[in-house]
Design an enzyme around this catalytic site. Structure first.
Site, PDB file in Angstrom:
ATOM      1  N   LYS A 158      70.160  -4.992  15.944  1.00  0.00           N
ATOM      2  CA  LYS A 158      69.065  -4.906  14.982  1.00  0.00           C
ATOM      3  C   LYS A 158      69.594  -4.907  13.543  1.00  0.00           C
ATOM      4  O   LYS A 158      68.970  -5.471  12.641  1.00  0.00           O
ATOM      5  CB  LYS A 158      68.209  -3.673  15.264  1.00  0.00           C
ATOM      6  N   THR A 210      59.154   3.861  16.101  1.00  0.00           N
ATOM      7  CA  THR A 210      58.889   3.988  17.536  1.00  0.00           C
ATOM      8  C   THR A 210      57.492   3.461  17.830  1.00  0.00           C
ATOM      9  O   THR A 210      56.485   4.075  17.472  1.00  0.00           O
ATOM     10  CB  THR A 210      59.008   5.451  17.989  1.00  0.00           C
ATOM     11  N   ILE A 211      57.435   2.309  18.477  1.00  0.00           N
ATOM     12  CA  ILE A 211      56.180   1.648  18.820  1.00  0.00           C
ATOM     13  C   ILE A 211      56.009   1.737  20.343  1.00  0.00           C
ATOM     14  O   ILE A 211      56.952   1.485  21.093  1.00  0.00           O
ATOM     15  CB  ILE A 211      56.184   0.169  18.387  1.00  0.00           C
ATOM     16  N   TYR A 241      72.334  -1.634  21.262  1.00  0.00           N
ATOM     17  CA  TYR A 241      71.080  -2.148  20.694  1.00  0.00           C
ATOM     18  C   TYR A 241      71.060  -2.087  19.170  1.00  0.00           C
ATOM     19  O   TYR A 241      70.710  -3.063  18.502  1.00  0.00           O
ATOM     20  CB  TYR A 241      69.925  -1.342  21.279  1.00  0.00           C
ATOM     21  N   ASP A 250      64.328 -18.460  28.360  1.00  0.00           N
ATOM     22  CA  ASP A 250      65.177 -17.296  28.097  1.00  0.00           C
ATOM     23  C   ASP A 250      65.906 -17.513  26.777  1.00  0.00           C
ATOM     24  O   ASP A 250      66.735 -18.427  26.656  1.00  0.00           O
ATOM     25  CB  ASP A 250      66.177 -17.142  29.241  1.00  0.00           C
ATOM     26  N   GLY A 289      59.122 -13.837  22.530  1.00  0.00           N
ATOM     27  CA  GLY A 289      58.865 -12.593  23.249  1.00  0.00           C
ATOM     28  C   GLY A 289      57.427 -12.149  23.091  1.00  0.00           C
ATOM     29  O   GLY A 289      57.155 -10.986  22.801  1.00  0.00           O
ATOM     30  N   GLN A 315      71.698   3.901  22.522  1.00  0.00           N
ATOM     31  CA  GLN A 315      71.396   2.578  21.974  1.00  0.00           C
ATOM     32  C   GLN A 315      72.603   1.960  21.260  1.00  0.00           C
ATOM     33  O   GLN A 315      72.441   1.148  20.357  1.00  0.00           O
ATOM     34  CB  GLN A 315      70.227   2.688  20.989  1.00  0.00           C
ATOM     35  N   SER A 327      64.427  -3.357  13.332  1.00  0.00           N
ATOM     36  CA  SER A 327      64.038  -2.040  13.851  1.00  0.00           C
ATOM     37  C   SER A 327      64.557  -0.965  12.913  1.00  0.00           C
ATOM     38  O   SER A 327      65.546  -1.175  12.192  1.00  0.00           O
ATOM     39  CB  SER A 327      64.643  -1.831  15.249  1.00  0.00           C
ATOM     40  N   ILE A 346      54.744  -5.979  20.875  1.00  0.00           N
ATOM     41  CA  ILE A 346      54.602  -6.381  19.478  1.00  0.00           C
ATOM     42  C   ILE A 346      54.393  -7.893  19.357  1.00  0.00           C
ATOM     43  O   ILE A 346      53.543  -8.353  18.586  1.00  0.00           O
ATOM     44  CB  ILE A 346      55.847  -5.952  18.665  1.00  0.00           C
ATOM     45  N   SER A 392      66.146   1.147  13.990  1.00  0.00           N
ATOM     46  CA  SER A 392      67.476   1.308  14.592  1.00  0.00           C
ATOM     47  C   SER A 392      68.555   0.531  13.855  1.00  0.00           C
ATOM     48  O   SER A 392      69.741   0.712  14.129  1.00  0.00           O
ATOM     49  CB  SER A 392      67.449   0.891  16.065  1.00  0.00           C
TER      50      SER A 392
END
Length: 253
Positions: A160, A188-189, A156, A63, A12, A153, A143, A17, A145
């Site tokens: 994480k 939080t980026i 999500y 992918d 990615g 989220q 994260s 990042i 998170s």
């Protein structure tokens, strides 16, 4: 030049990042292979920046949700750059959505990219490191998170937390091979993943106000922690996690 002589693979890495980390590792002397899904121009420009630093760079499209991508990426990166010393699992998505009407396809796609993709990428990189016989470093971009909840989220945050758990388990499984496995927990980026969410100035101001260092993070804020875990400075660090959040997590009062 903490990574001189090392080869780093980053998933990615066409933006955000991943891009910052890839270029940052090159700045510290590493040759870098980038995985990317769709952004050809972003990947090519990242490689150009790496090469401008005098290092080798290669971008390989794929992918990560497809398990076959993992072996393909590691194999082609190894062929081009000679070996794998460091693997950074960064690829991830977070399509914000409410819980009660979460579409099945949104949930499953998030799991496939963030968690399943990480599993097979880490496995492929670890197999190459074991084959080489002289250890390595695997870093998962988890994260904050993984530690706290998020109303939009619910699909999500489990991925994480799963990434962090994966690093703890593979740290045990791979320790005998000299392979270290650690997690980074960005706060939080400012990246494309939250661009729309933070377009709300009220929300952005609120988020900034909760951070003791007084600002949201930038992708470059993850370079130093990544380089540390990738380098020989962290030779006795494995199964660990590091918050990179400006102090947001501890600011509860």
């Amino acid at each position: 030049m903490l990574l001189e002589g090392k080869t780093v693979l980053v998933t990615g890495a066409s933006a955000g990042i991943g891009r910052a980390v890839a270029i940052g590792c090159a700045r510290h002397g590493a040759d870098v292979a980038l995985n990317f899904a769709r952004d050809v121009a972003g990947a090519e420009s990242a490689v150009a920046e790496i090469e401008a630093l005098g290092r080798k760079g290669i971008a390989i499209q794929g992918d990560v949700a497809d398990p076959a991508t993992a072996k393909d990426f590691v194999s082609r990166a190894t062929e081009a750059l000679g070996r794998v010393d460091v693997f950074v699992n960064n690829a991830g998505i977070c399509p914000f959505h409410a819980f009660l009407d979460m579409p099945v396809e949104t949930f499953e796609r998030t799991m496939q990219v963030n968690l399943h993709g990480a599993y097979f990428m880490v496995q492929a990189a670890a197999n190459q490191m074991v084959k080489q016989g002289d250890g390595g470093s695997i870093i998962a971009m988890s994260s904050i998170s993984a530690l706290v909840g998020g109303e939009y989220q619910t699909h999500y945050t489990p991925t994480k937390a799963g990434l962090h758990s994966l690093m703890q388990s593979v740290a045990i499984a791979l320790g005998k091979y000299g392979i270290r496995c650690n997690s980074l927990f960005p706060g939080t980026i400012l990246t494309d993943i939250n661009k729309e969410d933070l377009a709300d100035q009220g929300k952005r101001t609120y988020m900034e106000g909760r951070i003791p260092l007084g600002r949201l993070g930038q992708p470059d804020d993850l370079v130093g922690p990544t380089v540390f875990l990738a380098s020989d400075l962290s030779n006795y660090v494995t199964g660990a996690s590091l918050l990179v959040d400006g102090g947001a997590y501890v600011n509860l009062q």
